[in-house]
Design an enzyme around this catalytic site. Structure first.
Site, short mmCIF file in Angstrom:
data_model
loop_
_atom_site.label_atom_id
_atom_site.label_comp_id
_atom_site.label_asym_id
_atom_site.label_seq_id
_atom_site.Cartn_x
_atom_site.Cartn_y
_atom_site.Cartn_z
N SER A 75 21.27 -8.96 24.42
CA SER A 75 20.32 -8.55 23.71
C SER A 75 20.49 -8.39 22.23
O SER A 75 21.39 -8.87 21.76
CB SER A 75 18.85 -7.77 24.37
OG SER A 75 17.91 -7.99 23.59
N ASP B 177 14.37 -16.90 29.89
CA ASP B 177 14.07 -15.85 29.17
C ASP B 177 13.28 -16.51 28.08
O ASP B 177 13.74 -17.56 27.39
CB ASP B 177 15.46 -15.48 28.47
CG ASP B 177 15.46 -14.42 27.52
OD1 ASP B 177 14.29 -13.82 27.47
OD2 ASP B 177 16.42 -14.06 26.81
N HIS C 125 16.13 -12.63 30.83
CA HIS C 125 16.86 -12.10 29.89
C HIS C 125 18.28 -11.45 30.42
O HIS C 125 19.19 -11.48 29.73
CB HIS C 125 15.94 -11.09 29.00
CG HIS C 125 16.60 -10.62 27.95
ND1 HIS C 125 16.79 -11.39 26.67
CD2 HIS C 125 16.67 -9.49 27.28
CE1 HIS C 125 17.01 -10.71 25.79
NE2 HIS C 125 17.22 -9.47 25.96
#
Ligand SMILES: *[C@@H]1O[C@H](CO)[C@@H](O)[C@H](O)[C@H]1NC(C)=O
Ligand SMILES: *[C@@H]1O[C@H](CO)[C@@H](O)[C@H](O)[C@H]1NC(C)=O
Ligand SMILES: *[C@@H]1O[C@H](CO)[C@@H](O)[C@H](O)[C@H]1NC(C)=O
Ligand SMILES: *[C@@H]1O[C@H](CO)[C@@H](O)[C@H](O)[C@H]1NC(C)=O
Ligand SMILES: *[C@@H]1O[C@H](CO)[C@@H](O)[C@H](O)[C@H]1NC(C)=O
Ligand SMILES: *[C@@H]1O[C@H](CO)[C@@H](O)[C@H](O)[C@H]1NC(C)=O
Ligand SMILES: *[C@@H]1O[C@H](CO)[C@@H](O)[C@H](O)[C@H]1NC(C)=O
Ligand SMILES: *[C@@H]1O[C@H](CO)[C@@H](O)[C@H](O)[C@H]1NC(C)=O
Ligand SMILES: *[C@@H]1O[C@H](CO)[C@@H](O)[C@H](O)[C@H]1NC(C)=O
Ligand SMILES: *[C@@H]1O[C@H](CO)[C@@H](O)[C@H](O)[C@H]1NC(C)=O
Length: 553
Positions: free
Chosen positions: A210, A419, A500
């Site tokens: 991320s 995601d 994610h």
């Protein structure tokens, strides 16, 4: 940018219930053969009872964590060290980062250290430890912590660090204004960490997800530029679902094809559907994607320049998603209600702490057991970790990530297809605007199969009958699980049934990707078994072109 729900867990329970019903009906016991028969989890646990503590000495003893003294964990977590360490030469300086280090029992891990960073900015790397790839896991909705046979420390030495200052248990005033400041803080800490554990000359691997798509390349690039192999011999980098480039390109530009691909999970009504398709076209996103999601790309992408209305296309979809699915999880779009209890407070997009529940790392008993300062802990800092909340650095894809690719020839970008906080097509577009190895983007279309070895936890051992709870707690998929591609030192790999946080949703896939990063297998299409289960039989059929959505327009 960090949380989510165990939808695959829900699905497997559903399958089991369904299985029990129909199998009882036909009066037969189903038995699924397991490749290696043995109890993989017990073997793993046995390997944790390390006779000798490799890193225990006068310097490190005050950081030692009692492996049988971690609250609510009813097994021995083994050798580990945790605590605060200064970011400067002065050990008593007020600025300190918190770390938790797990030595590996793997012989090949000798002289290697991997560091893991979660994103945010401001989210704690202890999330990765306890819900993604650490030695024990306590994931959403689960009854208690379980040993994790997919723990990355089984492959190499790993340390989880809460950074930059302002995150988790780390101490000191927030002074960072950009990623150069973050890298400087980190390198000060790192030198102290290497000295503490006498790891001078170790190869350094960097991994995260991320917003760590900013942290990791900036830290890696600064380490390489320091030309000091005693402390900073960066040998590879792996980032999942990373922040890399233009925020609009990574989201709004590619949101509508994402909605179309996942149409059964995002079943919008006709008028809304028509509205977003119209915008996708009139905002120029369709043309842009058709032009630049090509291999090789036709040229560099002009800076994105769109109206607020166009930039908000992602938010339009995000808002509408909650109306078709109140428990919509932007980190894993196959998640549905009910919201699960999460010991960190974020079982997805929503903050949810059931009455009577505590945030695990906010508990005083937990803090004492892991040498953390006693006080409030949040999974993601509610205060800024950059001065004025502004990270003023350029996207990592411009210079620093290409620098790490060129100097290490060993960078992996992984992406979960479910995601929606950052989208796989946006990551591919970002790669196609990145110059590495003297050329722009990938020249060839990613179509190679991403193969995850078969192993003894790839299914329940029986369906509809009592099964070993330790197995059931950490089952993970196997076989062709996505698409992979490597060129000029950069690998892209997608994982179909993952949100994610790839190590959380697809632990076996992430374990394989780490083996590849560490150079233990030659490619992501390699059918060599996992090194933790070398006898497991593997597929001999042709693997095909990979699975999941098209990687090109
Ligand atoms: C402890 O740290 C000191 C100072 O860095 C170092 O000289 C010494 O070798 C270390 N001791 C051990 C056992 O690693
Ligand atoms: C570790 O914790 C366990 C459980 O609290 C305790 O019984 C044991 O004495 C502790 N070991 C050490 C070395 O402190
Ligand atoms: C943080 O800043 C405040 C005010 O500027 C100062 O009083 C304090 O000593 C600083 N704390 C640390 C840990 O540097
Ligand atoms: C640094 O790491 C590389 C592998 O990435 C290794 O080949 C090299 O020997 C290491 N250098 C030193 C000085 O240890
Ligand atoms: C990515 O874009 C391609 C081309 O538009 C499309 O076929 C594919 O489904 C998209 N993938 C996702 C996950 O949105
Ligand atoms: C593509 O990269 C160039 C140069 O690094 C940059 O100026 C431009 O803004 C990028 N375009 C997009 C859409 O990110
Ligand atoms: C962005 O687009 C607007 C409207 O089309 C235009 O007026 C402006 O000059 C553009 N800005 C840049 C930096 O290209
Ligand atoms: C269609 O969906 C949109 C977005 O959620 C909503 O605003 C609109 O009211 C819906 N229309 C109908 C007929 O339900
Ligand atoms: C965390 O612990 C503090 C006490 O140290 C408490 O005041 C706070 O409410 C707790 N936070 C949460 C979200 O439970
Ligand atoms: C795999 O990809 C190649 C190249 O695009 C194509 O020629 C071939 O037909 C594909 N195979 C399958 C089974 O789709």
């Amino acid at each position: 940018m960090h949380w989510s729900t165990l939808a695959s867990g829900l699905l497997s329970v559903a399958a089991l219930v369904e299985g029990r019903r129909s199998l009882q009906h036909v009066g037969r016991k189903a038995s699924i053969p397991t490749p290696a028969g043995d109890n993989y989890v017990s073997q793993y646990l046995a390997s944790r009872q390390t006779v000798e503590h490799k890193f225990l000495n006068d310097n490190t003893t005050k950081y030692a964590v009692n492996g049988t003294g971690i609250p609510d964990v009813d097994f021995d977590v083994g050798e580990s060290y945790a605590g605060l360490l200064s970011i400067t030469d002065d050990p008593d300086a007020a600025e300190k980062l918190y770390f938790w280090f797990f030595p590996s029992e793997n012989e090949k891990a000798d002289k290697e250290i991997l560091l893991w960073l979660n994103g945010g900015p401001g989210c704690s790397s202890l999330e990765g430890l306890i819900q993604e790839n650490g030695p024990f896991l306590w994931q959403y909705g689960t009854f208690k912590p379980v040993p994790n046979p997919w723990s990355w420390h089984r492959l190499t030495n790993i340390v989880y660090i809460e950074q930059p200052i302002g995150t988790g248990f780390s101490q000191g005033n927030v002074t960072a204004t950009n990623e150069e400041d973050v890298a400087k803080q980190f390198m000060g800490f790192w030198k102290n960490f290497i000295d503490l554990f006498s790891m001078q000359g170790y190869k350094v691997y960097i991994a995260g997800e991320s917003y760590a798509g900013m942290y990791c390349p900036y830290i890696g690039s600064a380490m390489l530029d320091a030309e000091d192999t005693t402390y900073f011999n960066v040998s590879g980098l792996m980032i999942y679902d990373p922040v890399l480039m233009d925020g609009n390109v990574q989201t709004s530009y590619v949101t509508v094809p994402f909605v179309d691909y996942h149409t059964n999970l995002l079943p919008f009504n006709d008028s809304f559907s028509a509205q977003i398709h119209e915008k996708h076209q009139s905002c120029g996103f369709e043309d842009f994607t058709a032009t630049y999601l090509q291999y090789p790309p036709p040229g560099p992408q002009p800076p994105s320049n769109v109206s607020d209305e166009c930039a908000n296309l992602w938010y339009d979809v995000y808002g509408a998603a909650f109306s078709v699915n109140p428990c919509f999880d932007v980190y894993q779009v196959a998640t549905t209600c009910p919201l699960l209890w999460d010991i960190l407070g974020f079982p997805g997009s929503l903050f949810y702490v059931p009455e009577g529940a505590d945030i695990y790392f906010n508990r005083t008993d937990v803090q004492k057991a892991i040498n953390a300062p006693v006080g409030t802990w949040e999974e993601c800092a509610s205060n800024n970790v950059f001065v004025d909340g502004q990270d003023t650095s350029d996207p990592s894809g411009y210079k620093v990530l290409p620098n790490v690719i060129d100097k290490t020839q060993n960078v992996i970008i992984g992406h979960g297809i479910l995601d929606m906080i950052l989208l796989a097509n946006g990551t591919l577009l970002s790669i196609q605007n990145m110059t590495f190895g003297g050329k722009l983007g990938f020249e060839k279309t990613p179509i190679e199969p991403f193969y995850v070895p078969y192993h003894s936890l790839s299914t329940a051992d029986t369906i509809g009958e009592e099964s070993d709870p330790q197995r059931l707690a950490t089952m993970a998929a196997a076989g062709v699980m996505g698409v992979a591609h490597t060129e000029r030192g950069l690998t892209y790999v997608s994982v179909d049934i993952s949100g994610h946080m790839v190590p959380q949703y697809a632990p076996s896939a992430a374990f394989r990707q780490l083996e590849f990063l560490l150079g233990r297998v030659s490619s992501l299409s390699d059918t060599t078994p996992f090194e933790t289960e070398p006898e497991a039989p593997q597929s001999t059929e042709p693997l095909g072109n990979g699975t999941g959505p098209a990687t090109f327009y």
